[in-house]
Design a protein around this motif. Structure first.
Motif, mmCIF file in Angstrom:
data_model
loop_
_atom_site.group_PDB
_atom_site.id
_atom_site.type_symbol
_atom_site.label_atom_id
_atom_site.label_comp_id
_atom_site.label_asym_id
_atom_site.label_seq_id
_atom_site.Cartn_x
_atom_site.Cartn_y
_atom_site.Cartn_z
ATOM 1 N N GLY A 34 0.884 -1.168 0.013
ATOM 2 C CA GLY A 34 0.086 -0.072 0.105
ATOM 3 C C GLY A 34 1.017 1.258 -0.016
ATOM 4 N N SER A 35 0.200 2.396 -0.601
ATOM 5 C CA SER A 35 1.253 3.678 -0.617
ATOM 6 C C SER A 35 0.377 4.613 -0.227
ATOM 7 N N GLY A 36 -0.680 4.246 0.914
ATOM 8 C CA GLY A 36 -1.268 5.720 1.201
ATOM 9 C C GLY A 36 -0.939 6.299 2.362
ATOM 10 N N ASP A 37 -1.738 7.064 3.136
ATOM 11 C CA ASP A 37 -1.062 7.711 4.304
ATOM 12 C C ASP A 37 -0.120 6.986 5.354
ATOM 13 N N PHE A 38 -0.913 5.884 5.766
ATOM 14 C CA PHE A 38 -0.381 5.038 7.009
ATOM 15 C C PHE A 38 0.937 4.490 6.258
ATOM 16 N N ALA A 39 0.970 4.165 5.206
ATOM 17 C CA ALA A 39 2.153 3.249 4.421
ATOM 18 C C ALA A 39 3.286 4.165 4.299
ATOM 19 N N GLY A 56 5.244 -2.011 -1.609
ATOM 20 C CA GLY A 56 4.440 -2.857 -2.649
ATOM 21 C C GLY A 56 3.363 -2.175 -3.421
ATOM 22 N N SER A 57 3.316 -1.371 -4.338
ATOM 23 C CA SER A 57 2.251 -0.713 -4.799
ATOM 24 C C SER A 57 1.696 -1.043 -6.037
ATOM 25 N N ARG A 58 0.422 -0.947 -6.348
ATOM 26 C CA ARG A 58 -0.150 -1.242 -7.688
ATOM 27 C C ARG A 58 0.417 -0.452 -8.928
ATOM 28 N N ASN A 59 0.779 0.772 -8.213
ATOM 29 C CA ASN A 59 1.377 1.749 -9.468
ATOM 30 C C ASN A 59 2.541 2.375 -8.859
ATOM 31 N N ARG A 62 4.166 5.911 -10.119
ATOM 32 C CA ARG A 62 3.477 7.139 -9.893
ATOM 33 C C ARG A 62 3.427 7.551 -8.219
ATOM 34 N N LYS A 63 3.660 6.427 -7.581
ATOM 35 C CA LYS A 63 3.755 6.774 -5.916
ATOM 36 C C LYS A 63 5.070 6.819 -5.452
ATOM 37 N N ALA A 64 6.248 6.388 -6.360
ATOM 38 C CA ALA A 64 7.679 6.568 -5.778
ATOM 39 C C ALA A 64 8.070 7.893 -5.155
ATOM 40 N N ALA A 89 -0.860 -2.312 4.814
ATOM 41 C CA ALA A 89 -1.306 -1.265 4.890
ATOM 42 C C ALA A 89 -2.526 -0.667 3.777
ATOM 43 N N VAL A 90 -3.480 -1.676 3.876
ATOM 44 C CA VAL A 90 -4.489 -1.624 2.954
ATOM 45 C C VAL A 90 -5.843 -1.802 3.548
ATOM 46 N N PHE A 91 -6.908 -1.165 2.994
ATOM 47 C CA PHE A 91 -8.189 -1.825 3.918
ATOM 48 C C PHE A 91 -8.767 -2.829 3.623
ATOM 49 N N ARG A 92 -9.439 -3.394 4.781
ATOM 50 C CA ARG A 92 -10.103 -4.763 4.642
ATOM 51 C C ARG A 92 -10.718 -5.086 3.467
ATOM 52 N N ASP A 112 -1.285 -7.040 10.196
ATOM 53 C CA ASP A 112 -2.350 -6.210 9.983
ATOM 54 C C ASP A 112 -2.582 -5.095 10.673
ATOM 55 N N VAL A 113 -2.596 -3.994 10.134
ATOM 56 C CA VAL A 113 -2.746 -2.696 10.846
ATOM 57 C C VAL A 113 -3.980 -1.910 10.586
ATOM 58 N N SER A 114 -5.092 -2.619 10.126
ATOM 59 C CA SER A 114 -6.145 -2.144 9.839
ATOM 60 C C SER A 114 -7.103 -1.802 10.769
ATOM 61 N N ASN A 115 -8.071 -0.784 10.646
ATOM 62 C CA ASN A 115 -8.991 -0.252 11.478
ATOM 63 C C ASN A 115 -10.359 -0.611 11.097
ATOM 64 N N ASN A 116 -11.306 -0.451 11.727
ATOM 65 C CA ASN A 116 -12.899 -0.423 11.067
ATOM 66 C C ASN A 116 -13.567 0.744 11.354
ATOM 67 N N SER A 147 -1.604 6.157 14.952
ATOM 68 C CA SER A 147 -1.922 7.059 13.682
ATOM 69 C C SER A 147 -0.897 7.352 12.928
ATOM 70 N N ALA A 148 -1.172 7.748 11.675
ATOM 71 C CA ALA A 148 0.009 8.020 10.635
ATOM 72 C C ALA A 148 0.675 9.178 10.927
ATOM 73 N N TRP A 149 0.081 9.951 11.830
ATOM 74 C CA TRP A 149 0.647 11.129 12.423
ATOM 75 C C TRP A 149 1.501 10.831 13.399
HETATM 76 P P1 NAP Z 1 -5.258 5.043 2.072
HETATM 77 O O1 NAP Z 1 -4.481 6.103 2.033
HETATM 78 O O2 NAP Z 1 -6.347 4.941 1.366
HETATM 79 O O3 NAP Z 1 -4.364 4.135 1.314
HETATM 80 C C1 NAP Z 1 -4.703 2.679 1.102
HETATM 81 C C2 NAP Z 1 -3.687 2.015 0.180
HETATM 82 O O4 NAP Z 1 -4.257 0.602 -0.185
HETATM 83 C C3 NAP Z 1 -3.737 2.592 -1.101
HETATM 84 O O5 NAP Z 1 -2.729 3.635 -1.004
HETATM 85 C C4 NAP Z 1 -3.339 1.801 -2.010
HETATM 86 O O6 NAP Z 1 -2.057 1.655 -2.390
HETATM 87 C C5 NAP Z 1 -3.650 0.277 -1.376
HETATM 88 N N1 NAP Z 1 -4.390 -0.618 -2.085
HETATM 89 C C6 NAP Z 1 -4.173 -2.014 -2.298
HETATM 90 N N2 NAP Z 1 -5.048 -2.599 -2.896
HETATM 91 C C7 NAP Z 1 -6.160 -1.745 -3.320
HETATM 92 C C8 NAP Z 1 -7.314 -1.533 -3.754
HETATM 93 N N3 NAP Z 1 -7.788 -2.682 -4.317
HETATM 94 N N4 NAP Z 1 -8.167 -0.713 -3.694
HETATM 95 C C9 NAP Z 1 -7.622 0.559 -3.138
HETATM 96 N N5 NAP Z 1 -6.450 0.758 -2.781
HETATM 97 C C10 NAP Z 1 -5.766 -0.330 -2.613
HETATM 98 O O7 NAP Z 1 -5.608 4.353 3.474
HETATM 99 P P2 NAP Z 1 -4.674 4.542 4.914
HETATM 100 O O8 NAP Z 1 -5.048 5.717 5.664
HETATM 101 O O9 NAP Z 1 -2.991 4.653 4.467
HETATM 102 O O10 NAP Z 1 -4.993 3.422 5.701
HETATM 103 C C11 NAP Z 1 -4.458 2.029 5.325
HETATM 104 C C12 NAP Z 1 -4.550 0.950 6.378
HETATM 105 O O11 NAP Z 1 -3.893 1.533 7.631
HETATM 106 C C13 NAP Z 1 -6.011 0.840 6.592
HETATM 107 O O12 NAP Z 1 -6.226 -0.640 6.796
HETATM 108 C C14 NAP Z 1 -6.130 1.568 8.073
HETATM 109 O O13 NAP Z 1 -7.253 1.020 8.706
HETATM 110 C C15 NAP Z 1 -5.126 1.151 8.607
HETATM 111 N N6 NAP Z 1 -4.688 2.586 9.255
HETATM 112 C C16 NAP Z 1 -4.736 3.823 8.981
HETATM 113 C C17 NAP Z 1 -4.148 4.963 10.150
HETATM 114 C C18 NAP Z 1 -4.058 6.133 9.789
HETATM 115 O O14 NAP Z 1 -4.111 7.220 10.430
HETATM 116 N N7 NAP Z 1 -4.498 6.639 8.476
HETATM 117 C C19 NAP Z 1 -4.158 4.605 11.371
HETATM 118 C C20 NAP Z 1 -4.114 3.194 11.992
HETATM 119 C C21 NAP Z 1 -4.562 2.422 10.823
HETATM 120 P P3 NAP Z 1 -1.603 1.435 -3.957
HETATM 121 O O15 NAP Z 1 -2.561 2.199 -5.075
HETATM 122 O O16 NAP Z 1 -0.263 1.849 -4.097
HETATM 123 O O17 NAP Z 1 -1.811 -0.121 -4.118
#
Ligand code: NAP
Length: 488
Positions: A34-39, A56-59, A62-64, A89-92, A112-116, A147-149
């Motif tokens: 995953g390449s989101g906020d948490f990653a 590891g990212s799907r793209n 773009r994310k590097a 670091a991907v949603f459930r 598994d770092v995910s939350n609901n 948190s990511a912060w």
């Molecule tokens: P986010 O910014 O939306 O990032 C999610 C990442 O998942 C995307 O950047 C994407 O990366 C990847 N991904 C892989 N397969 C995917 C698909 N099929 N569809 C969409 N995205 C896909 O979310 P986040 O805030 O980083 O949170 C990620 C996880 O961390 C969640 O489970 C969340 O509950 C947990 N978490 C987050 C925080 C926080 O503060 N943000 C705190 C605690 C836990 P690619 O496009 O590069 O593949």
């Protein structure tokens, strides 16, 4: 989860340096899916902590640019191949899209770092769901409570605890080591069954504060209504005087100290009730009723709310002379004096009352601040048990006594003045004195030597009517044992 479990560190306090059985976690390669906020925050923190990071990212192209240059950003399968520990670091709801990686993930640790979004959202926890999708991998639940912060700012700020659970001890230990190198405190929450509870934690809003907040609001409402009737409604009905301007400041300012004072006494009342129960039953091994247990556990929050109300009262009081109404009243009094040709309005008793009243009020607020500061975990951790209990128990009791003096000097002789009984309602301060004075009286009684001795014995394990084994030294210096009644 009990408070005791939370405090149990997963790795104990031993240093990892120099222990031949522990391989240093720092320096190993960690994968992040995953390449989101948490990653991104996780990658930054891992790189800063000395790990090699592969994302590891799907793209990846773009994310590097979003990641630190020290982290490698590549395709998901490629990243997973380069590491044994992978943070998911991907949603459930997107876990199933990772199923193609099952073969490369086999034998690896998945964190598994995910939350609901809701408490108990799914039947099974996210971690259990991930484990069911990847049976050949070992899943560890962890890091979801930070948190990511917090990850970005490092463990200097924010919550330091990382709750970890897994059915595999070795995998749990590996993730705990990583957390520790990153500056967090890993806390062992046991097997995978705890994942549901760990996932619910970030969703709970101030669970320990609900009852104290309702209590404070309830008291505020009662005292506010009482003061409103006495200070505004009574003059309006009886003398047709419009005193509604008093509501925002004066009525609130007479209500706040009532709440603060009664709340402070409610911090010490459950201790008094617990002592009464122990004295009555003659044992410390009898469970307190649930309501008393709950009350004892909420004392810190009740105390902090008491401090909050007292601090607000101080600020309100400080601002009283700034009000336009106050200025008009001052001028009115001065004019009246001039008309009546009164030169000396100095009332010695009133002067002394106010001096003492303000002085003890300031001391009480100072002591309450001390109690509030020492109840903060970072300060409390730097105190030993004796110091903590001296401040919270002895100084806290002194704060209650000084607050009582503050209340008494405020009320002075008003309780004996017929005019103060508006609609037959006694002055508010007399009501507030009830619980605190009961607590102070009870504490004095418990400190009488005969009662104090009995309480001490009970708290050291003595029980009423129980036979205990005793050991006596004989004349020759040897010890002989026998049985006696502890009542004797
Ligand atoms: P986010 O910014 O939306 O990032 C999610 C990442 O998942 C995307 O950047 C994407 O990366 C990847 N991904 C892989 N397969 C995917 C698909 N099929 N569809 C969409 N995205 C896909 O979310 P986040 O805030 O980083 O949170 C990620 C996880 O961390 C969640 O489970 C969340 O509950 C947990 N978490 C987050 C925080 C926080 O503060 N943000 C705190 C605690 C836990 P690619 O496009 O590069 O593949």
């Amino acid at each position: 989860m009990s408070g005791g479990d939370m405090a149990k560190p997963l790795l104990g306090h031993r240093s990892m340096e120099g222990d031949p059985h522990i391989t240093p976690a720092s320096g190993r390669t960690i994968g992040v899916l995953g390449s989101g906020d948490f990653a991104r925050s996780l990658a930054v923190r891992l790189v800063c902590s000395g790990f090699k990071v592969v994302v590891g990212s799907r793209n990846p192209k773009r994310k590097a640019g979003l990641f630190p240059s020290a982290a490698e950003v590549t395709f998901q399968a490629d990243a997973v191949k380069k590491t044994d520990v992978v943070f998911v670091a991907v949603f459930r709801e997107h876990y199933s899209t990772l199923c193609d990686l099952a073969d490369v993930l086999a034998g690896k640790i998945l964190v598994d770092v995910s939350n609901n979004t809701e408490i108990n959202h799914h039947k099974e926890s996210n971690a259990e769901y991930l484990a069911s999708l990847f049976p050949a991998s070992t899943v560890v639940k962890g890091f979801n409570v930070v948190s990511a912060w917090t990850l970005q700012s490092g463990a200097r700020d924010g919550n330091k605890q990382v709750l970890i659970c897994s059915n595999n001890q070795e995998a749990k230990r590996t993730v705990a080591e990583i957390a520790q190198v990153m500056g967090f405190t890993p806390v062992d929450m046991g097997c995978m069954l705890s994942a549901r509870e760990i996932e619910n934690i970030p969703l709970r809003l101030l669970p320990a504060w609900k009852i104290p907040i309702f209590l404070a609001l309830g008291l505020f409402l009662c005292f506010f209504t009482y003061n409103l009737v006495r200070q505004v409604i009574h003059p309006y009905i009886r003398e047709q005087k419009n005193k509604f301007y008093k509501i925002p400041i004066e009525v609130v300012n007479t209500t706040l100290p009532c709440v603060a004072y009664v709340m402070l006494s409610l911090v010490y009342l459950p201790g008094v009730l617990a002592s009464c129960s122990q004295l009555y039953y003659g044992t410390k091994y009898r469970r307190f009723p649930d309501w008393l247990d709950q009350w004892l556990q909420h004392r810190k929050q009740i105390g902090l709310l008491s401090f909050f109300c007292a601090a607000l009262h101080a600020v309100y009081s400080f601002c009283l002379p700034m009000r336009r109404s106050h200025r008009y009243q001052l001028i009115e009094t001065a004019v009246k004096q001039a008309v009546e040709k009164k030169m000396n309005i100095w009332v010695e008793e009133e002067v002394w009352r106010m001096e003492i009243y303000i002085s003890v009020g300031i001391i009480a607020l100072g002591l309450l601040s001390l109690l509030a500061i020492t109840s903060l975990p970072s300060i409390a951790n730097s105190l030993n048990w004796r110091e903590f209990s001296f401040i919270q128990s002895s100084i806290g009791f002194v704060a209650l006594v000084i607050s009582t003096l503050h209340t008494l000097t405020y009320g002075w002789s008003r309780a004996f003045d017929e005019n103060q009984y508006k609609f037959y309602l006694p002055p508010t301060y007399t009501l507030t004195l009830l619980v605190p004075c009961t607590v102070i009286l009870a504490k004095v009684v418990f400190n009488l030597p005969c009662i104090q001795q009995r309480l001490l014995r009970i708290r050291r394990g003595w029980e009423k009517g129980r036979y205990v084994k005793f050991v006596l030294p004989s004349a020759t210096g040897e010890y002989s044992s026998g049985e006696t009644s502890s009542n004797v």
